[in-house]
Design a protein around this motif. Structure first.
Motif, PDB file in Angstrom:
ATOM      1  N   UNK B  47      16.052  12.144 -25.357  1.00  0.00           N
ATOM      2  CA  UNK B  47      15.922  11.764 -23.964  1.00  0.00           C
ATOM      3  C   UNK B  47      17.275  10.720 -23.992  1.00  0.00           C
ATOM      4  N   UNK B  48      18.417  11.239 -23.198  1.00  0.00           N
ATOM      5  CA  UNK B  48      19.578  10.678 -23.502  1.00  0.00           C
ATOM      6  C   UNK B  48      20.362  10.904 -23.731  1.00  0.00           C
ATOM      7  N   UNK B  49      20.551  12.985 -23.761  1.00  0.00           N
ATOM      8  CA  UNK B  49      20.690  13.378 -25.387  1.00  0.00           C
ATOM      9  C   UNK B  49      22.468  13.376 -24.864  1.00  0.00           C
ATOM     10  N   UNK B  50      22.592  12.659 -23.641  1.00  0.00           N
ATOM     11  CA  UNK B  50      24.458  12.832 -23.653  1.00  0.00           C
ATOM     12  C   UNK B  50      25.390  11.866 -24.257  1.00  0.00           C
ATOM     13  N   UNK B  73      16.474  19.138 -23.806  1.00  0.00           N
ATOM     14  CA  UNK B  73      17.789  18.002 -23.826  1.00  0.00           C
ATOM     15  C   UNK B  73      17.366  17.176 -22.281  1.00  0.00           C
ATOM     16  N   UNK B  74      17.551  16.132 -21.982  1.00  0.00           N
ATOM     17  CA  UNK B  74      17.036  15.436 -21.182  1.00  0.00           C
ATOM     18  C   UNK B  74      17.615  14.205 -21.068  1.00  0.00           C
ATOM     19  N   UNK B  75      18.167  13.925 -19.845  1.00  0.00           N
ATOM     20  CA  UNK B  75      19.155  12.745 -19.356  1.00  0.00           C
ATOM     21  C   UNK B  75      19.027  12.712 -18.229  1.00  0.00           C
ATOM     22  N   UNK B  92      20.443  23.654 -21.576  1.00  0.00           N
ATOM     23  CA  UNK B  92      20.809  23.341 -20.459  1.00  0.00           C
ATOM     24  C   UNK B  92      20.426  21.716 -20.250  1.00  0.00           C
ATOM     25  N   UNK B  93      20.815  20.631 -19.811  1.00  0.00           N
ATOM     26  CA  UNK B  93      20.919  19.590 -19.937  1.00  0.00           C
ATOM     27  C   UNK B  93      19.450  19.252 -18.580  1.00  0.00           C
ATOM     28  N   UNK B  94      18.421  18.624 -18.616  1.00  0.00           N
ATOM     29  CA  UNK B  94      17.432  19.280 -17.358  1.00  0.00           C
ATOM     30  C   UNK B  94      17.287  17.354 -17.296  1.00  0.00           C
ATOM     31  N   UNK B  95      16.788  17.271 -16.047  1.00  0.00           N
ATOM     32  CA  UNK B  95      17.336  15.794 -15.200  1.00  0.00           C
ATOM     33  C   UNK B  95      15.670  14.882 -16.384  1.00  0.00           C
ATOM     34  N   UNK B  96      15.291  13.906 -16.680  1.00  0.00           N
ATOM     35  CA  UNK B  96      13.974  13.431 -16.944  1.00  0.00           C
ATOM     36  C   UNK B  96      13.410  12.660 -16.078  1.00  0.00           C
ATOM     37  N   UNK B  97      11.970  13.622 -16.490  1.00  0.00           N
ATOM     38  CA  UNK B  97      11.226  13.480 -14.758  1.00  0.00           C
ATOM     39  C   UNK B  97       9.594  13.304 -15.678  1.00  0.00           C
ATOM     40  N   UNK B 107       8.610  12.630 -28.832  1.00  0.00           N
ATOM     41  CA  UNK B 107      10.263  12.880 -27.994  1.00  0.00           C
ATOM     42  C   UNK B 107      10.963  11.640 -28.883  1.00  0.00           C
ATOM     43  N   UNK B 108      12.409  12.134 -29.069  1.00  0.00           N
ATOM     44  CA  UNK B 108      13.369  10.652 -29.207  1.00  0.00           C
ATOM     45  C   UNK B 108      14.254  10.393 -28.245  1.00  0.00           C
ATOM     46  N   UNK B 109      14.426   8.899 -27.568  1.00  0.00           N
ATOM     47  CA  UNK B 109      14.124   8.354 -26.455  1.00  0.00           C
ATOM     48  C   UNK B 109      15.474   7.586 -26.960  1.00  0.00           C
ATOM     49  N   UNK B 110      16.909   7.216 -26.505  1.00  0.00           N
ATOM     50  CA  UNK B 110      17.915   6.514 -26.621  1.00  0.00           C
ATOM     51  C   UNK B 110      18.846   6.524 -24.771  1.00  0.00           C
ATOM     52  N   UNK B 111      18.187   6.340 -23.814  1.00  0.00           N
ATOM     53  CA  UNK B 111      18.796   6.650 -22.960  1.00  0.00           C
ATOM     54  C   UNK B 111      18.029   4.922 -22.203  1.00  0.00           C
ATOM     55  N   UNK B 112      18.226   3.691 -22.900  1.00  0.00           N
ATOM     56  CA  UNK B 112      18.763   2.509 -22.934  1.00  0.00           C
ATOM     57  C   UNK B 112      16.700   1.553 -22.036  1.00  0.00           C
ATOM     58  N   UNK B 113      17.173   0.361 -22.523  1.00  0.00           N
ATOM     59  CA  UNK B 113      15.463   0.135 -21.912  1.00  0.00           C
ATOM     60  C   UNK B 113      14.337   0.139 -20.679  1.00  0.00           C
ATOM     61  N   UNK B 114      15.338   0.661 -19.513  1.00  0.00           N
ATOM     62  CA  UNK B 114      14.369   0.613 -18.245  1.00  0.00           C
ATOM     63  C   UNK B 114      14.226   1.644 -18.341  1.00  0.00           C
TER      64      UNK B 114
END
Lengths: 378, 378
Positions: B47-50, B73-75, B92-97, B107-114
Motif C-alpha cells: 500500500x503506497x507502492x509508488x 500493487x496499491x496506491x 498495474x497499480x490498483x486504487x486502494x479500496x 499488507x505492507x503499508x506506507x501511505x501516511x497515517x491517515x
C-alpha cells in the motif's frame, strides 16, 4: 524568500575566494562620515589577510568603524604582492617577516597555529598586542581566552598605548557559538554538565573547503566523481565526523576544544562537557544542539527571558510556525541565534534544558569576536 | 572514491522518483534460481507502492527472495493505472479500496497515517496481517512495535496461516537507527538516560522532498531563488529543526517518537530520553549523535566488542585514519553503522559513552525493517 537569495549571493562572493572590497557603510544613511582612519588611533596589522577569516577581519573593521591610523596587510610569501582595496585606499599584501610588527599596536592573526607560534611571540616582543584566532595559545596559562560578552575581565589591564605587547586568544568557533547562549543561563543557574552535538560548516576548514563543497556539489549533480582534495571524501550531500585528529581518548581535537575552552572561559574546572563534532554541507555558519544540566532549577520561560536580554544573542523560537534558527539565516550576521528552548523531559523538574544555537563561523566564530577583543584594548 | 560515485548514481535513480525495476539478483552468481514466487507462499499487498518507501518495499522483497504467491500493487486513485515491472512480471497499480484486502495474507503499508488509520482496521477485519510504517498505531496498547533484532518477542503468536488479522507497527526511522546500536549495549548494562541529536535526510519527508533538495541545490548554485514547495524554506546548503509539528512541551513530534517509542520497544517506562531532531541536506540516510548513561559501568572496549557482535550492525571506528560512519556510506545498505565509540569524559568512571550512528532511512529505517517483520510471520 528574497532574503535567502541575498545571503546566497553574499556567500558566493566569499566562496570563490574573491577579495571583498568593503567601502564606507551607510547604516545611518548616505551622509554618514566614515570615522575609522584617524591619526591618534592604533596601527593595525592583519596576518593571513588573504584567507577567509582575514578577509572577514577587513569586512568587520569597516562595518564597525574600527579606528586606525594605519593598517598593514600581511600574508605568506605566496600571496605577497596581491592588491587589496580597503576603505577607499589601495594596499599591497606584504610578506610576513620578523620585522613586520615594528610600530604595530594591534595585530589580528588568522594564519594557522604554526604561524601564530612562530610570529606571535616576536610580535609581542616588539610591543604589539596580538589577538590570535589560532589554537596555538588558547590553553596556555596566563593567555586570556576571551569572548567579550562572556569574560571580558580575563583581559583586564591589557591596553593599547603603554608599549607592552600581549597575547590574547580567540576561542574556537564552536566554543564561542555555544557559550554565547549557554553563559547567560550559566550565570543565572550554574551549568554542571553540557552535552553538545555540532553541525559545522565548510568555512571552519577555510576558503578552499568552501570552494570544494561547491565544486563537489556541481560534480555530484552532474553524475561525476567528486573532487576530494580537502577532506578525502565526498562532502556534497553527506556529513562526517570532524576532520581534526582523533586523540587517544577517542575525542577529536575540535571536541576537546569545547571541553577545555569552556572550563577556562567559565573559570570552572568542574564543569562537565562532552561533544560530538560533525561537518555538514553548509557554507559558513555552525549549528549546535546543546543539552544543559543545571545545579539549581531554571524553568524554560525564565531561560527564554534571560536569553532575550543577553548581548549578541537573538532568540528565534516560534513553535507555532516551526521557525527556529538556521545557519543560513545567521550567515553574515553578527548575532548568534538561539531557539528550541525547552525543558529537557529526561531530567528531573527544571534541572535541564535543550537549546539549538546557530552562529556565523567566520564572523562571531572568528573575525567579529577578535575585533570585539581589539575594541576593548582602545 | 568509486564507491561514492556508484552510491551517488544509485540514489539519483530514486531521487527522480523513477520506478525501479528490481530483477532477479545474482548474489550467488548468475545461475542462482529465484525462489520468491511460490504457490504455497503468502499473498502480499503493498500500500503506497509508488512512494519512496513503497518502491523500497519492492526492492527489499526482491533482494531478500521474500516468498509470495501473488502481490497486489496499491496506491491512491491518482496513481492507479501506472505500470510496475517487478521480478519479470508486469503489474498495474490498483486504487486502494475497502475490498483491496480480500485474500491478502500480509499488507505492507506506507501511505501516511491517515490512510493507515482508515484502511488498516479494514484489512485486519479481512484477516490480513498489516505491517504499518506510519505512526498511526505505534503507541496503541496491544499493537506490537517491533525492531526484529531488538524485540521480536513483542509479536509472539502472530503468524500467517491462521486466518487472523493483526496490526504490527514499524517504529519511526530515527528510533530504529538509534536503537539498533543502543540496544545491544542496553542489554549488557542498562541505559538509564539517552541524549540524541539527529542529522536527518530528505527521504524521511518523501520522494518529493528529495527532488526539491536536488532542484534547490541546482537553483542555488546558479544564483537563482530556490523553489520552496515542501519545507517553505531553503534546504540546500542549510539545515533546520525537523518539520513535524511542535507540541506544547516544545518538542516536535519526531523527537517525542524517539522518547516514547524507545520506552515501548525496550518495555521500560523509566528510561529517560531527550532528542533534538534536525533535517540536514543529505538524501536518504540519517545520522545520530547518541550520548548514553548506564546504570552500571561499561567500558568502551567491551562496548565495541558488543557492537561488533550485534546483528544488523557494522562498526566503523578507525581513529587513526579518521574513518567513521557517514550517511553516504550506508545509503542503500541494510546494516546500520556505528562508530565514534568512546568513554564520555563528562560522566564518572565508565558510566557514559558517546556513539555516532548512521542508517539508511528508507531501508532499515522503513522498508527493510517492515519486511524483516513480515519474514517473522512466515
Amino acid at each position: 524568500m528574497a532574503a535567502f537569495t541575498n545571503q546566497q549571493l553574499h556567500y558566493r562572493s566569499d566562496l570563490f575566494g574573491r577579495l571583498r572590497i568593503p567601502g564606507p557603510k551607510s547604516r545611518n544613511g548616505p551622509t554618514r562620515v566614515r570615522m575609522s582612519l584617524q591619526e591618534n588611533a592604533p596601527s593595525l596589522a592583519v596576518v593571513g589577510v588573504t584567507g577567509a577569516v582575514g578577509q572577514e577581519f577587513l569586512s568587520v573593521l569597516a562595518d564597525r568603524d574600527f579606528p586606525y591610523r594605519s593598517i598593514k596587510m600581511l600574508a605568506s610569501k605566496r600571496s605577497a604582492g596581491q592588491r587589496i582595496s580597503f576603505e577607499d585606499r589601495n594596499y599591497e599584501v606584504e610578506e610576513l617577516t620578523a620585522d613586520s610588527f615594528d610600530g604595530i599596536d594591534i595585530a589580528l592573526f588568522s594564519a594557522g597555529g604554526s604561524i601564530s607560534k612562530q610570529f606571535g611571540p616576536i610580535a609581542v616582543d616588539r610591543g604589539t598586542i596580538v589577538v590570535d584566532n589560532s589554537s596555538a595559545f588558547r590553553m596556555v596559562d596566563g593567555v586570556p581566552l576571551v569572548i567579550p560578552e562572556v569574560n571580558p575581565e580575563a583581559m583586564d589591564g591589557i591596553k593599547v598605548g603603554n608599549g607592552k605587547g600581549a597575547l590574547i586568544a580567540n576561542p574556537n568557533c564552536s566554543t564561542i557559538i555555544c557559550l554565547m547562549a549557554a553563559t547567560p543561563l550559566h550565570r543565572h543557574s550554574k551549568v554542571i554538565r553540557m552535552v553538545v552535538s555540532t553541525y559545522q560548516a565548510a568555512s571552519g576548514a577555510g576558503a578552499a573547503a568552501m570552494r570544494e563543497l561547491e565544486l563537489q556539489t556541481h560534480e555530484v549533480l552532474e553524475g561525476k566523481q567528486p573532487t576530494c582534495d580537502i577532506f578525502q571524501r565526498q562532502y556534497a550531500f553527506n556529513l562526517f565526523s570532524h576532520n581534526s585528529s582523533v586523540l587517544p581518548n577517542g575525542y577529536n581535537e575540535e571536541e576537546m576544544k569545547l571541553v577545555k575552552e569552556t572550563r577556562k572561559i567559565w573559570n570552572d574546572s568542574n564543569v562537565r562537557v562532552t561533544a560530538t563534532c560533525i561537518r555538514v554541507p553548509v557554507m559558513r555558519a555552525h549549528a549546535e544542539s546543546v543539552n544543559l544540566q543545571f545545579e539549581k532549577p531554571l524553568d524554560e520561560d525564565k531561560a527564554r527571558d534571560i536569553l532575550k536580554n543577553a548581548p549578541g544573542l537573538v532568540v528565534i523560537d516560534d513553535r507555532a510556525s516551526n521557525n527556529f534558527p538556521t545557519p543560513l539565516e545567521v550567515s553574515k550576521k553578527d548575532d548568534v541565534a538561539v531557539g528550541r528552548i525547552r525543558r529537557d523531559v529526561s531530567q528531573e523538574g527544571n534541572h535541564g534544558l535543550d537549546i539549538f544555537v546557530c552562529g556565523d563561523q567566520i564572523r562571531k566564530g572568528a573575525a567579529l569576536n577578535a575585533i570585539q577583543i581589539a575594541e576593548m584594548l582602545l
